[in-house]
Design a protein around this motif. Structure first.
Motif, PDB file in Angstrom:
ATOM      1  N   UNK A 182       0.854  -1.200   0.000  1.00 51.84           N
ATOM      2  CA  UNK A 182       0.000   0.000   0.000  1.00 51.84           C
ATOM      3  C   UNK A 182       0.888   1.249   0.000  1.00 51.84           C
ATOM      4  N   UNK A 183       0.327   2.397  -0.398  1.00 51.22           N
ATOM      5  CA  UNK A 183       1.084   3.650  -0.315  1.00 51.22           C
ATOM      6  C   UNK A 183       1.501   3.927   1.130  1.00 51.22           C
ATOM      7  N   UNK A 184       2.691   4.486   1.302  1.00 53.88           N
ATOM      8  CA  UNK A 184       3.224   4.747   2.639  1.00 53.88           C
ATOM      9  C   UNK A 184       2.529   5.913   3.334  1.00 53.88           C
ATOM     10  N   UNK A 185       2.056   6.897   2.568  1.00 54.22           N
ATOM     11  CA  UNK A 185       1.364   8.023   3.188  1.00 54.22           C
ATOM     12  C   UNK A 185       0.010   7.560   3.713  1.00 54.22           C
ATOM     13  N   UNK A 186      -0.281   7.919   4.939  1.00 53.70           N
ATOM     14  CA  UNK A 186      -1.456   7.380   5.637  1.00 53.70           C
ATOM     15  C   UNK A 186      -2.768   7.588   4.889  1.00 53.70           C
ATOM     16  N   UNK A 187      -3.042   8.792   4.426  1.00 51.82           N
ATOM     17  CA  UNK A 187      -4.320   9.049   3.762  1.00 51.82           C
ATOM     18  C   UNK A 187      -4.427   8.294   2.433  1.00 51.82           C
ATOM     19  N   UNK A 188      -3.322   8.159   1.708  1.00 50.93           N
ATOM     20  CA  UNK A 188      -3.342   7.409   0.450  1.00 50.93           C
ATOM     21  C   UNK A 188      -3.488   5.909   0.713  1.00 50.93           C
ATOM     22  N   UNK A 189      -2.819   5.420   1.739  1.00 52.06           N
ATOM     23  CA  UNK A 189      -2.955   4.012   2.114  1.00 52.06           C
ATOM     24  C   UNK A 189      -4.371   3.674   2.543  1.00 52.06           C
ATOM     25  N   UNK A 190      -4.984   4.586   3.292  1.00 59.76           N
ATOM     26  CA  UNK A 190      -6.365   4.384   3.755  1.00 59.76           C
ATOM     27  C   UNK A 190      -7.321   4.321   2.559  1.00 59.76           C
ATOM     28  N   UNK A 191      -7.155   5.232   1.603  1.00 61.02           N
ATOM     29  CA  UNK A 191      -8.022   5.248   0.412  1.00 61.02           C
ATOM     30  C   UNK A 191      -7.832   3.959  -0.396  1.00 61.02           C
ATOM     31  N   UNK A 192      -6.582   3.538  -0.542  1.00 61.09           N
ATOM     32  CA  UNK A 192      -6.304   2.300  -1.260  1.00 61.09           C
ATOM     33  C   UNK A 192      -7.004   1.122  -0.597  1.00 61.09           C
ATOM     34  N   UNK A 193      -6.892   1.028   0.731  1.00 63.33           N
ATOM     35  CA  UNK A 193      -7.514  -0.082   1.453  1.00 63.33           C
ATOM     36  C   UNK A 193      -9.040  -0.053   1.333  1.00 63.33           C
ATOM     37  N   UNK A 208       4.389  -2.610   3.395  1.00 64.18           N
ATOM     38  CA  UNK A 208       3.630  -3.864   3.404  1.00 64.18           C
ATOM     39  C   UNK A 208       2.605  -3.779   4.528  1.00 64.18           C
ATOM     40  N   UNK A 209       1.378  -4.153   4.209  1.00 63.50           N
ATOM     41  CA  UNK A 209       0.297  -4.125   5.192  1.00 63.50           C
ATOM     42  C   UNK A 209      -0.214  -5.550   5.369  1.00 63.50           C
ATOM     43  N   UNK A 210      -0.355  -5.968   6.599  1.00 60.62           N
ATOM     44  CA  UNK A 210      -0.873  -7.287   6.939  1.00 60.62           C
ATOM     45  C   UNK A 210      -2.372  -7.154   7.187  1.00 60.62           C
ATOM     46  N   UNK A 264      -0.585  -6.154  -7.161  1.00 53.59           N
ATOM     47  CA  UNK A 264       0.432  -5.388  -6.439  1.00 53.59           C
ATOM     48  C   UNK A 264       0.666  -4.030  -7.110  1.00 53.59           C
ATOM     49  N   UNK A 265       0.627  -3.993  -8.413  1.00 49.35           N
ATOM     50  CA  UNK A 265       0.867  -2.761  -9.177  1.00 49.35           C
ATOM     51  C   UNK A 265      -0.209  -1.703  -8.943  1.00 49.35           C
ATOM     52  N   UNK A 266      -1.389  -2.100  -8.529  1.00 53.37           N
ATOM     53  CA  UNK A 266      -2.515  -1.164  -8.357  1.00 53.37           C
ATOM     54  C   UNK A 266      -2.193  -0.043  -7.378  1.00 53.37           C
ATOM     55  N   UNK A 267      -1.367  -0.319  -6.402  1.00 52.69           N
ATOM     56  CA  UNK A 267      -1.062   0.687  -5.378  1.00 52.69           C
ATOM     57  C   UNK A 267      -0.340   1.897  -5.955  1.00 52.69           C
ATOM     58  N   UNK A 268       0.327   1.736  -7.077  1.00 54.32           N
ATOM     59  CA  UNK A 268       1.066   2.844  -7.681  1.00 54.32           C
ATOM     60  C   UNK A 268       0.143   4.003  -8.053  1.00 54.32           C
ATOM     61  N   UNK A 269      -1.083   3.694  -8.440  1.00 56.48           N
ATOM     62  CA  UNK A 269      -2.049   4.728  -8.849  1.00 56.48           C
ATOM     63  C   UNK A 269      -2.477   5.600  -7.678  1.00 56.48           C
ATOM     64  N   UNK A 270      -2.309   5.112  -6.474  1.00 55.27           N
ATOM     65  CA  UNK A 270      -2.776   5.817  -5.282  1.00 55.27           C
ATOM     66  C   UNK A 270      -1.666   6.627  -4.599  1.00 55.27           C
TER      67      UNK A 270
END
Length: 75
Positions: free
Chosen positions: A30-41, A67-69, A53-59
């Motif tokens: 997931x994106x490392x920035x919190x708000x982008x990671x949250x939107x991705x999730x 890496x998020x568990x 795995x490549x999808x996260x690049x768009x966010x």
């Protein structure tokens, strides 16, 4: 970390993780920035089959990832 580093780390984690643990969790880049990671999730949980795995690049605006568990019962 950069995407290539995150992908390498994910592969290492999966290689060293038991089959039982793999039935309980997904390892997601997931994106490392919190708000982008949250939107991705949020989007990932709506339709996980559409994501790779490549999808996260768009966010990501910073090209930094982690890496998020994710427990499989949360999908």
């Amino acid at each position: 970390m950069r995407f290539s580093e995150a992908l390498k780390q994910k592969r290492n984690i999966l290689r060293n993780t038991s089959e039982y643990t793999k039935t309980l969790y997904d390892y997601i880049i997931i994106p490392a920035l919190e708000n982008e990671g949250r939107k991705y999730m949020e989007d990932f949980k709506k339709s996980p089959a559409l994501f790779t795995d490549e999808s996260c690049k768009k966010y990501s605006s910073s090209a930094r990832f982690k890496i998020f568990l994710l427990p499989k019962n949360q999908i």
